[in-house]
Design an enzyme around this catalytic site. Structure first.
Site, PDB file in Angstrom:
ATOM      1  N   SER A   1     -12.898   1.389   0.627  1.00 21.72           N
ATOM      2  CA  SER A   1     -12.174   2.039   1.718  1.00 21.72           C
ATOM      3  C   SER A   1     -12.577   3.502   1.808  1.00 21.72           C
ATOM      4  CB  SER A   1     -10.665   1.935   1.476  1.00 21.72           C
ATOM      5  OG  SER A   1      -9.934   2.633   2.458  1.00 21.72           O
TER       6      SER A   1
ATOM      7  N   HIS B   1     -10.850   6.102   3.108  1.00 21.16           N
ATOM      8  CA  HIS B   1      -9.839   7.135   2.889  1.00 21.16           C
ATOM      9  C   HIS B   1      -9.420   7.281   1.435  1.00 21.16           C
ATOM     10  CE1 HIS B   1      -5.811   5.040   2.467  1.00 21.16           C
ATOM     11  NE2 HIS B   1      -6.528   4.025   2.913  1.00 21.16           N
TER      12      HIS B   1
ATOM     13  N   ASN C   1      -4.369   0.457  -8.564  1.00 21.23           N
ATOM     14  CA  ASN C   1      -3.885   1.547  -7.717  1.00 21.23           C
ATOM     15  C   ASN C   1      -2.578   2.154  -8.204  1.00 21.23           C
ATOM     16  OD1 ASN C   1      -2.874  -1.104  -6.819  1.00 21.23           O
ATOM     17  ND2 ASN C   1      -1.752   0.061  -5.287  1.00 21.23           N
TER      18      ASN C   1
ATOM     19  N   CYS D   1       1.990   1.318  -0.717  1.00 20.16           N
ATOM     20  CA  CYS D   1       2.141   0.099   0.077  1.00 20.16           C
ATOM     21  C   CYS D   1       3.524  -0.511  -0.079  1.00 20.16           C
ATOM     22  CB  CYS D   1       1.086  -0.921  -0.318  1.00 20.16           C
ATOM     23  SG  CYS D   1      -0.602  -0.342  -0.035  1.00 20.16           S
TER      24      CYS D   1
ATOM     25  N   GLN E   1     -10.057   1.801  -5.589  1.00 19.13           N
ATOM     26  CA  GLN E   1      -9.599   2.930  -6.396  1.00 19.13           C
ATOM     27  C   GLN E   1     -10.622   3.376  -7.438  1.00 19.13           C
ATOM     28  OE1 GLN E   1      -6.786   4.647  -6.030  1.00 19.13           O
ATOM     29  NE2 GLN E   1      -5.696   3.354  -4.565  1.00 19.13           N
TER      30      GLN E   1
ATOM     31  N   ALA F   1     -10.093  -1.622   3.719  1.00 18.96           N
ATOM     32  CA  ALA F   1     -10.254  -2.506   2.572  1.00 18.96           C
ATOM     33  C   ALA F   1      -9.388  -3.750   2.684  1.00 18.96           C
ATOM     34  CB  ALA F   1      -9.919  -1.751   1.290  1.00 18.96           C
ATOM     35  N   THR F   2      -8.262  -3.665   3.377  1.00 23.73           N
ATOM     36  CA  THR F   2      -7.415  -4.853   3.545  1.00 23.73           C
ATOM     37  C   THR F   2      -8.171  -5.935   4.294  1.00 23.73           C
ATOM     38  OG1 THR F   2      -5.323  -3.632   3.431  1.00 23.73           O
ATOM     39  CG2 THR F   2      -5.303  -5.728   4.601  1.00 23.73           C
TER      40      THR F   2
END
Length: 368
Positions: free
Chosen positions: A196, A198, A150, A315, A178, A70-71
């Protein structure tokens, strides 16, 4: 070990693991090669793409591009959209509680001429609508907002923001990492959506960007254009297969399970001095971010070492900085340092959650 850090990452679904194994063990062809084995690998990638697309935006006219996560998807959506917009639309609007992959990217765009507006939030974590209406105008290239935060789980009004962006011709970028599979995703209000694997019980190392037809961002990775001539890089059939299998399972999740867990956790903490961070109603209830005045969180985590929970977003862990999200909702540095985040989901049982929260509560009260 009781795992209660679902916002940082979710456990890998057994079905996702099973889907990956053949592509890790038995097949090794490059999915971009023209020979038979390459075509077989490519077919697996396309099956996975269809699975993710079906779970994300089945009724909309758009394409799904696999990314490294996602980043990358957020970086591409923001930087690529800003580049395409041109100098006539220099303004980029986002929210103070966004993930760092959004906030850092828009700050980097300043060097390219962007006029960045970071909207404040209230003590509930929800965007200041008046500030949004004042900021989003005909000079705006894009609006970027997270569906579910998040750190504190608050659900932003994406449909409203998207409508506001559309009214002035701006592009709406949604970080749905999220929220996808957990709360309603107003796809119709969005032009680009980052997700994302994961965070939805899939493997780490893969994400996706959904792009509405006509809203394609300029490429930021060059060297082959393997993904629709807009994103370069060799795809992993194994990661794609795992992502696809995980996405296909999302429709089977039972929302009442999370409601039961939330109620049990809140009841356990209701008689003590825990304070909920963020709005109690407009939130994903698999995220419980609470604080207790005077709490030494590092000591708490040491005393509860058999429970995996967070002292903030994964993060920012270990950075020494207090959470920018908690500061944005008005907490002092001291209050932000008193906060913990407990995250639960599909594989969490009520019994283990209650036992873990009771253990955390006893240890916290023991400090007082």
């Amino acid at each position: 070990m009781t795992y209660l850090d679902y916002q940082a990452t979710t456990p890998l679904a057994p079905q996702a693991f099973d889907a990956m194994v053949p592509w890790l063990r038995d097949h090794h062809a490059n999915p971009h090669s023209p020979h038979r084995e390459g075509r077989r690998a490519r077919a697996a990638v396309e099956v996975a793409r269809a699975q993710v697309l079906a779970a994300l935006a089945p009724q909309e006219d758009g394409r799904l591009f696999f990314t490294s996560g996602a980043t990358e998807a957020a970086n591409w959506a923001l930087a690529g959209t800003f580049e395409r917009a041109g100098s006539a639309r220099p303004k980029v609007v986002t929210i103070a509680t966004e993930h760092s992959c959004v906030l850092d990217t828009v700050r980097a765009l300043v060097a390219r001429g962007a006029e960045v507006v970071v909207l404040p939030v209230g003590t509930d974590g929800l965007v200041d609508r008046g500030a949004a209406m004042a900021a989003i105008d005909e000079r705006t290239a894009l609006v970027a907002a997270m569906l579910v935060n998040n750190e504190i789980g608050v659900v932003q009004p994406i449909a409203w923001l998207g409508e506001l962006a559309r009214s002035v011709g701006a592009v709406m970028v949604c970080d749905a990492v999220q929220g996808w599979g957990r709360v309603a995703l107003p796809v119709a209000a969005c032009d680009l959506i980052a997700v994302s694997a994961h965070k939805v019980y899939g493997p780490k190392g893969i994400g996706a960007l959904w792009v509405r037809a006509g809203s394609e961002p300029a490429a930021i990775l060059h060297g082959g254009g393997q993904e629709g001539a807009l994103r370069s890089g060799t795809l992993s059939p194994a990661l794609c297969a795992g992502f696809g299998a995980a996405a296909a399972l999302l429709a089977q999740d039972d929302p009442s399970h999370i409601e039961t867990l939330w109620a049990a956790a809140r009841e356990t903490l209701s008689a003590t001095n825990w304070i909920l961070n963020g709005d109690a109603e407009a939130r994903w209830r698999g995220n419980l971010n609470v604080r207790m005045d005077g709490l030494d969180v590092a000591r708490l985590m040491s005393e509860c070492r058999d429970i995996a929970f967070s002292a903030g977003s994964a993060c920012a862990s270990g950075s020494g900085r207090t959470s920018h999200v908690l500061r944005a909702i008005g907490l002092s540095d001291a209050q932000a340092k008193n906060a913990i985040r407990v995250g639960f989901g599909r594989y969490t049982t009520k019994e283990e959650l209650v036992q873990a929260v009771q253990t955390i509560d006893r240890a916290a009260r023991g400090q007082r």
